[in-house]
Design a protein around this motif. Structure first.
Motif, mmCIF file in Angstrom:
data_model
loop_
_atom_site.group_PDB
_atom_site.id
_atom_site.type_symbol
_atom_site.label_atom_id
_atom_site.label_comp_id
_atom_site.label_asym_id
_atom_site.label_seq_id
_atom_site.Cartn_x
_atom_site.Cartn_y
_atom_site.Cartn_z
ATOM 1 N N ASP A 267 124.284 71.958 88.923
ATOM 2 C CA ASP A 267 124.592 72.047 90.404
ATOM 3 C C ASP A 267 124.012 70.869 91.181
ATOM 4 O O ASP A 267 123.958 70.608 92.288
ATOM 5 C CB ASP A 267 124.537 73.162 91.082
ATOM 6 N N ARG A 268 123.199 69.959 90.472
ATOM 7 C CA ARG A 268 122.493 68.933 90.933
ATOM 8 C C ARG A 268 123.573 67.817 91.444
ATOM 9 O O ARG A 268 124.687 67.669 90.906
ATOM 10 C CB ARG A 268 121.596 68.348 90.013
ATOM 11 N N ASP A 269 122.881 66.859 92.476
ATOM 12 C CA ASP A 269 123.823 65.775 92.668
ATOM 13 C C ASP A 269 123.529 64.554 91.473
ATOM 14 O O ASP A 269 122.207 64.825 91.096
ATOM 15 C CB ASP A 269 123.151 65.230 94.218
ATOM 16 N N ARG A 270 124.242 63.779 91.579
ATOM 17 C CA ARG A 270 124.137 62.710 90.316
ATOM 18 C C ARG A 270 123.891 61.355 91.101
ATOM 19 O O ARG A 270 124.950 61.033 91.801
ATOM 20 C CB ARG A 270 125.362 62.753 89.392
ATOM 21 N N PHE A 271 122.856 60.737 90.782
ATOM 22 C CA PHE A 271 122.712 59.162 91.100
ATOM 23 C C PHE A 271 122.915 58.334 90.241
ATOM 24 O O PHE A 271 122.165 58.524 89.033
ATOM 25 C CB PHE A 271 121.482 59.066 91.914
ATOM 26 N N LEU A 272 123.727 57.446 89.936
ATOM 27 C CA LEU A 272 123.984 56.412 88.897
ATOM 28 C C LEU A 272 123.759 54.907 89.436
ATOM 29 O O LEU A 272 124.364 54.636 90.372
ATOM 30 C CB LEU A 272 125.485 56.683 88.516
ATOM 31 N N LEU A 273 122.706 54.369 88.758
ATOM 32 C CA LEU A 273 122.357 53.053 89.132
ATOM 33 C C LEU A 273 123.257 51.985 88.199
ATOM 34 O O LEU A 273 123.127 51.707 87.182
ATOM 35 C CB LEU A 273 120.835 52.842 88.848
ATOM 36 N N SER A 274 124.240 51.665 88.798
ATOM 37 C CA SER A 274 124.987 50.698 88.247
ATOM 38 C C SER A 274 124.242 49.365 88.269
ATOM 39 O O SER A 274 124.486 48.450 87.261
ATOM 40 C CB SER A 274 126.515 50.448 88.762
ATOM 41 N N LYS A 275 123.765 49.073 89.327
ATOM 42 C CA LYS A 275 122.864 47.625 89.440
ATOM 43 C C LYS A 275 121.683 48.056 88.499
ATOM 44 O O LYS A 275 120.660 47.865 89.071
ATOM 45 C CB LYS A 275 122.602 47.565 90.952
ATOM 46 N N GLY A 276 121.898 48.305 87.278
ATOM 47 C CA GLY A 276 120.660 48.430 86.348
ATOM 48 C C GLY A 276 120.023 47.297 85.789
ATOM 49 O O GLY A 276 118.931 47.511 85.251
ATOM 50 N N HIS A 277 120.414 46.047 86.122
ATOM 51 C CA HIS A 277 119.680 44.899 85.929
ATOM 52 C C HIS A 277 118.466 44.698 86.714
ATOM 53 O O HIS A 277 117.646 43.779 86.397
ATOM 54 C CB HIS A 277 120.686 43.831 85.609
ATOM 55 N N GLY A 278 118.378 45.262 87.709
ATOM 56 C CA GLY A 278 116.993 45.304 88.618
ATOM 57 C C GLY A 278 116.567 46.553 88.873
ATOM 58 O O GLY A 278 116.488 47.046 90.089
ATOM 59 N N PRO A 279 115.773 47.181 87.942
ATOM 60 C CA PRO A 279 115.447 48.583 88.061
ATOM 61 C C PRO A 279 114.124 49.124 88.783
ATOM 62 O O PRO A 279 113.609 50.040 88.895
ATOM 63 C CB PRO A 279 115.760 49.387 86.848
ATOM 64 N N VAL B 229 117.427 60.274 84.740
ATOM 65 C CA VAL B 229 118.168 58.940 84.835
ATOM 66 C C VAL B 229 119.777 59.445 84.326
ATOM 67 O O VAL B 229 119.636 59.860 83.150
ATOM 68 C CB VAL B 229 117.697 57.959 84.071
ATOM 69 N N GLU B 230 120.518 59.313 84.912
ATOM 70 C CA GLU B 230 122.042 59.882 84.433
ATOM 71 C C GLU B 230 122.794 58.937 83.409
ATOM 72 O O GLU B 230 123.526 59.333 82.747
ATOM 73 C CB GLU B 230 123.050 60.184 85.696
ATOM 74 N N ILE B 231 122.580 57.408 83.806
ATOM 75 C CA ILE B 231 123.418 56.697 82.874
ATOM 76 C C ILE B 231 122.358 55.612 82.565
ATOM 77 O O ILE B 231 121.638 55.075 83.014
ATOM 78 C CB ILE B 231 124.642 56.017 83.397
ATOM 79 N N SER B 232 122.674 55.010 81.174
ATOM 80 C CA SER B 232 122.211 53.899 80.765
ATOM 81 C C SER B 232 122.975 52.683 81.309
ATOM 82 O O SER B 232 124.178 52.614 81.106
ATOM 83 C CB SER B 232 122.153 53.684 79.461
ATOM 84 N N SER B 233 122.402 51.595 82.158
ATOM 85 C CA SER B 233 123.225 50.863 82.822
ATOM 86 C C SER B 233 122.558 49.459 82.987
ATOM 87 O O SER B 233 121.448 49.250 82.291
ATOM 88 C CB SER B 233 123.411 51.254 84.402
ATOM 89 N N GLY B 234 123.239 48.650 83.447
ATOM 90 C CA GLY B 234 122.861 47.066 83.518
ATOM 91 C C GLY B 234 124.138 45.977 83.180
ATOM 92 O O GLY B 234 123.975 44.933 83.760
ATOM 93 N N SER B 235 125.013 46.599 82.441
ATOM 94 C CA SER B 235 126.204 45.927 82.124
ATOM 95 C C SER B 235 127.005 46.047 83.625
ATOM 96 O O SER B 235 127.535 47.062 83.738
ATOM 97 C CB SER B 235 127.257 46.205 80.953
#
Length: 245
Positions: A69-81, A121-127
């Motif tokens: 029931d947590r909120d999810r935060f997805l960093l799509s802008k993952g090339h600058g973390p 961390v919800e997703i592996s991102s950067g692309s």
């Protein structure tokens, strides 16, 4: 006016617990992450938005990072973390001691976040162009499970919206009324392709609720993020200073 959550003044770093760190500590925490290929502008453009989300909006903590029931935060802008890592450290998701190892071969803090290595961390991102479609899928999954409480938040950059996958996601989310979905778009005017009417209109014509704000104003960001939007996804376009060439 920018709001901060201040830690006790005059206390040395070693004596200051992670959960007492505030927004004013983020520059120091980010300075611990050295080395090449830091994508500094990509990180600093997100600092205020990421902080406001974790400090005032998201219903998630280190103790609830695995709760369904947590909120999810997805960093799509993952090339600058870097701002993301600094905020996670300030909020107790990861030890501050990990920050100096940023980008090294044996560090969990890669130049792109890895969901298998870091708690929270919800997703592996950067692309570019992946985060918003993944957020749509997350919101659909929660709907299918009948979970109405969690919200899904995705942070994207304006240049990412040059990617066609995002436009499919924007149109689909608006058409099916994904009210659990929220996008924060960092607009530092780095996109290659202009849009008639600007970024806000792109979401508006697809049926989203939209707010445009100063991306450095914490109160404005909070008000925009918490604006009611029944039956529709919500986008916050956060304008920051243009990316320097």
């Amino acid at each position: 006016m920018t709001n901060t959550t201040a830690g006790p003044p005059g206390i040395r770093d070693a004596e200051l617990p992670d959960d007492a760190l505030g927004f004013e500590d983020l520059p120091r925490l980010m300075s611990l992450m050295t080395g090449a290929d830091k994508h500094g502008p990509a990180a600093t453009s997100t600092t205020d938005a990421v902080w406001v989300l974790y400090d005032r909006v998201l219903r998630v903590s280190p103790d609830s990072a695995d709760s369904p029931d947590r909120d999810r935060f997805l960093l799509s802008k993952g090339h600058g973390p870097m701002a993301y890592y600094a905020t996670l450290a300030a909020k107790g998701f990861l030890p501050v001691e990990l920050l100096p190892g940023f980008g090294s071969w044996d560090s969990p803090l890669g130049h792109h976040p890895d969901r298998t290595l870091l708690p929270g961390v919800e997703i592996s991102s950067g692309s570019l162009g992946h985060g918003l479609p993944l957020a749509v899928g997350s919101a659909l999954g929660l709907r299918a499970q009948g979970r109405e409480r969690p919200s899904v938040w995705v942070l994207v950059g304006d240049a990412e919206l040059d990617e066609g996958s995002n436009h499919e996601a924007i149109d689909f989310a608006g058409a099916v009324g994904l009210a659990a979905l929220h996008a924060v778009v960092i607009d530092n005017r780095s996109a290659t392709h202009g849009r008639p009417g600007g970024l806000a209109d792109r979401f508006h014509v697809a049926g989203w609720s939209v707010a445009e704000v100063d991306g450095r104003d914490h109160d404005a960001l909070y008000d925009a993020c918490t604006r009611p939007h029944p039956g529709r996804p919500h986008a916050v376009v956060a304008r920051v200073e243009p990316k320097s060439s």
